[in-house]
Design an enzyme around this catalytic site. Sequence first.
Site, PDB file in Angstrom:
ATOM      1  N   GLN A   1      24.564 -40.869 -65.404  1.00 31.28           N
ATOM      2  CA  GLN A   1      23.089 -41.129 -66.189  1.00 31.28           C
ATOM      3  C   GLN A   1      22.430 -42.770 -66.831  1.00 31.28           C
ATOM      4  O   GLN A   1      21.407 -42.818 -66.956  1.00 31.28           O
ATOM      5  CB  GLN A   1      22.553 -39.826 -66.359  1.00 31.28           C
ATOM      6  CG  GLN A   1      22.564 -39.204 -66.714  1.00 31.28           C
ATOM      7  CD  GLN A   1      21.924 -38.790 -66.114  1.00 31.28           C
ATOM      8  OE1 GLN A   1      20.674 -39.534 -65.827  1.00 31.28           O
ATOM      9  NE2 GLN A   1      21.653 -37.877 -64.830  1.00 31.28           N
TER      10      GLN A   1
ATOM     11  N   THR B   1      37.216 -42.547 -43.892  1.00 27.85           N
ATOM     12  CA  THR B   1      37.289 -43.258 -42.938  1.00 27.85           C
ATOM     13  C   THR B   1      35.922 -43.593 -43.955  1.00 27.85           C
ATOM     14  O   THR B   1      35.287 -42.965 -44.892  1.00 27.85           O
ATOM     15  CB  THR B   1      36.296 -43.600 -42.159  1.00 27.85           C
ATOM     16  OG1 THR B   1      38.066 -42.644 -41.015  1.00 27.85           O
ATOM     17  CG2 THR B   1      35.990 -44.453 -41.083  1.00 27.85           C
TER      18      THR B   1
ATOM     19  N   ASN C   1      22.893 -35.699 -69.359  1.00 32.33           N
ATOM     20  CA  ASN C   1      21.648 -35.572 -68.289  1.00 32.33           C
ATOM     21  C   ASN C   1      20.543 -34.578 -68.413  1.00 32.33           C
ATOM     22  O   ASN C   1      19.605 -34.898 -68.450  1.00 32.33           O
ATOM     23  CB  ASN C   1      22.380 -35.003 -67.260  1.00 32.33           C
ATOM     24  CG  ASN C   1      23.004 -33.786 -67.211  1.00 32.33           C
ATOM     25  OD1 ASN C   1      24.260 -33.985 -68.515  1.00 32.33           O
ATOM     26  ND2 ASN C   1      22.823 -32.744 -66.803  1.00 32.33           N
TER      27      ASN C   1
ATOM     28  N   CYS D   1      21.156 -28.365 -62.119  1.00 27.48           N
ATOM     29  CA  CYS D   1      22.023 -27.645 -60.939  1.00 27.48           C
ATOM     30  C   CYS D   1      21.704 -25.856 -61.716  1.00 27.48           C
ATOM     31  O   CYS D   1      22.266 -25.230 -60.967  1.00 27.48           O
ATOM     32  CB  CYS D   1      23.429 -27.967 -61.233  1.00 27.48           C
ATOM     33  SG  CYS D   1      23.076 -29.737 -61.502  1.00 27.48           S
TER      34      CYS D   1
ATOM     35  N   SER E   1      27.419 -42.856 -59.940  1.00 25.13           N
ATOM     36  CA  SER E   1      26.913 -41.764 -58.737  1.00 25.13           C
ATOM     37  C   SER E   1      25.355 -42.702 -58.277  1.00 25.13           C
ATOM     38  O   SER E   1      24.934 -43.321 -59.074  1.00 25.13           O
ATOM     39  CB  SER E   1      26.070 -40.865 -58.410  1.00 25.13           C
ATOM     40  OG  SER E   1      25.515 -40.019 -57.448  1.00 25.13           O
ATOM     41  N   ALA E   2      25.207 -42.826 -56.759  1.00 29.09           N
ATOM     42  CA  ALA E   2      24.662 -43.932 -55.735  1.00 29.09           C
ATOM     43  C   ALA E   2      22.924 -43.259 -55.929  1.00 29.09           C
ATOM     44  O   ALA E   2      21.991 -43.574 -56.807  1.00 29.09           O
ATOM     45  CB  ALA E   2      24.373 -44.437 -54.853  1.00 29.09           C
ATOM     46  N   HIS E   3      22.991 -41.756 -55.548  1.00 26.83           N
ATOM     47  CA  HIS E   3      21.821 -41.230 -56.231  1.00 26.83           C
ATOM     48  C   HIS E   3      20.835 -40.745 -57.042  1.00 26.83           C
ATOM     49  O   HIS E   3      19.419 -40.737 -57.226  1.00 26.83           O
ATOM     50  CB  HIS E   3      21.642 -40.015 -54.838  1.00 26.83           C
ATOM     51  CG  HIS E   3      21.807 -38.701 -55.841  1.00 26.83           C
ATOM     52  ND1 HIS E   3      21.256 -37.788 -56.806  1.00 26.83           N
ATOM     53  CD2 HIS E   3      22.757 -38.722 -56.257  1.00 26.83           C
ATOM     54  CE1 HIS E   3      22.178 -37.268 -56.750  1.00 26.83           C
ATOM     55  NE2 HIS E   3      22.945 -36.986 -56.458  1.00 26.83           N
TER      56      HIS E   3
ATOM     57  N   GLY F   1      29.284 -38.312 -57.823  1.00 27.85           N
ATOM     58  CA  GLY F   1      29.576 -38.371 -59.268  1.00 27.85           C
ATOM     59  C   GLY F   1      30.179 -37.119 -59.019  1.00 27.85           C
ATOM     60  O   GLY F   1      31.188 -37.379 -60.351  1.00 27.85           O
ATOM     61  N   THR F   2      30.025 -36.215 -58.738  1.00 26.57           N
ATOM     62  CA  THR F   2      31.137 -34.982 -58.729  1.00 26.57           C
ATOM     63  C   THR F   2      32.405 -35.055 -58.597  1.00 26.57           C
ATOM     64  O   THR F   2      33.251 -35.088 -58.944  1.00 26.57           O
ATOM     65  CB  THR F   2      30.358 -33.847 -57.654  1.00 26.57           C
ATOM     66  OG1 THR F   2      29.557 -33.488 -58.370  1.00 26.57           O
ATOM     67  CG2 THR F   2      31.444 -33.237 -58.113  1.00 26.57           C
TER      68      THR F   2
HETATM   69  C1  LIG Z   1      24.176 -36.107 -61.323  1.00 27.45           C
HETATM   70  C2  LIG Z   1      24.932 -35.959 -62.034  1.00 27.45           C
HETATM   71  C3  LIG Z   1      26.260 -35.920 -61.396  1.00 27.45           C
HETATM   72  C4  LIG Z   1      26.767 -35.735 -60.321  1.00 27.45           C
HETATM   73  O1  LIG Z   1      26.586 -36.748 -59.611  1.00 27.45           O
HETATM   74  P1  LIG Z   1      26.608 -36.140 -57.615  1.00 27.45           P
HETATM   75  O2  LIG Z   1      26.578 -37.197 -56.851  1.00 27.45           O
HETATM   76  O3  LIG Z   1      25.161 -35.404 -57.631  1.00 27.45           O
HETATM   77  O4  LIG Z   1      27.709 -35.637 -57.130  1.00 27.45           O
HETATM   78  C5  LIG Z   1      27.521 -35.756 -62.647  1.00 27.45           C
HETATM   79  N1  LIG Z   1      27.213 -36.128 -63.818  1.00 27.45           N
HETATM   80  C6  LIG Z   1      26.370 -36.160 -64.730  1.00 27.45           C
HETATM   81  C7  LIG Z   1      26.025 -36.773 -65.767  1.00 27.45           C
HETATM   82  C8  LIG Z   1      25.143 -36.071 -63.734  1.00 27.45           C
HETATM   83  O5  LIG Z   1      23.490 -36.306 -64.145  1.00 27.45           O
END
Ligand SMILES: *Cc1c(COP(=O)(O)O)cnc(C)c1O
Length: 386
Positions: free
Chosen positions: A179, A237, A151, A325, A199-201, A71-72
């Site tokens: 989110q 890659t 978030n 964070c 973001s996958a996680h 996401g970042t």
């Molecule tokens: C977690 C989050 C991110 C960052 O994503 P990462 O994959 O951890 O870098 C960015 N924006 C929001 C709203 C998030 O909740």
Amino acid sequence: MKRIYMDHAATTPLAPEVLEAMIPYFSQRYGNPSSLHSFGREAREAVEEARAEVAALLNAEPSEIYFTSGGTESDNLAIKGIARRNRKKGRHIITSSIEHPAVLEVCRSLTREGFEVTYLPVTREGLVEVGAVEEAVCEDTILISIMHANNEIGTIQPLEEIGKLAREKEIYFHTDGVQTAGKIPVDVRSLGIDAFSISAHKLYGPKGAGALFIRKGVRIESIQQGGGHERGMRSGTENVPGIAGLGAAARIAKENMAEESERMRSLRDRMSGWVLKNIEGSWLNGHPDKRLPSNLNFSFRYIEGESLLLHLDALGIAASTGSACSSKKLAASHVLSAIGLSPVDSHGSLRITLGMSNTEEDVDYACRAIFDSVKRLREMSAMRPE
Ligand SMILES: *Cc1c(COP(=O)(O)O)cnc(C)c1O
């Protein structure tokens, strides 16, 4: 002791099917997707299949999906990439005061390159007002970046209206959708979005993988140079296992969304109903219904959130105060400040974010645990008036 994870906005566990989809790309299928031999072709196929799955989740074309490290990075690429490529057209960016640091800090860094940023305030419920966006637009505005759902407090923004405004004014519109992707329906077409970060996680995929949707025709430049991977937009890659995991996570999320979001909503409302009724001096931050189905953000008067968090942790419950964070800092959450909470009240906040593994039983156990912890802490509290 049983452990109950209720911090899914910070990260989620891998879905078992996601792990299964990833494993071959750590072992036998280790080819580089850029290689022409069969090893390479296998890896390339996995990447392209994942691209189609992510595109389907957002109602985008596969050619509009670019894989990143999360996401970042997606937020960095969207905002810096669009701002730098369009700087001749203008230097003004509009965002909100409750964005994730991955947006706020990127905007802040762009001011050192001569850009100007407007940080819009939000309502008590955490909503960005479309009228305020319109008022902030000037001739120089090239980009609006407003997150889909917050978030910390879960408030869902009126993206469709903002998108419509952006289109009328011919301003690019980026959304941090980390989110919402996989949790509520996202249609980048009907929302009028030019760039969308995921973001996958946060959707039961692996850490270190993400994607950026960039609408075909958007003027954007890469922020990372090298071998020209991802059609020149993101050299390096490809993280093939991570990408395969993101693809699987996107497919599963799409399949389960209707059912799972309903289940989350019902658990969420069960919990807020019980807590607000049984714990005096408690309230819910964020919007009552324009809200993520999995998000609860409570405040408890005379309570210090960090102490509550540790009490709950000792009872096996993982929750958070503010965002993960910033939880190591003692500064009040910028989101809770922006919705008008005093520093004292915002330190008494507790974020519960529900997920796949949570059951009614878990929710009921957590309710009791919060009740008992709040009671004990208040008995000891120096903040409590006699
Ligand atoms: C977690 C989050 C991110 C960052 O994503 P990462 O994959 O951890 O870098 C960015 N924006 C929001 C709203 C998030 O909740």
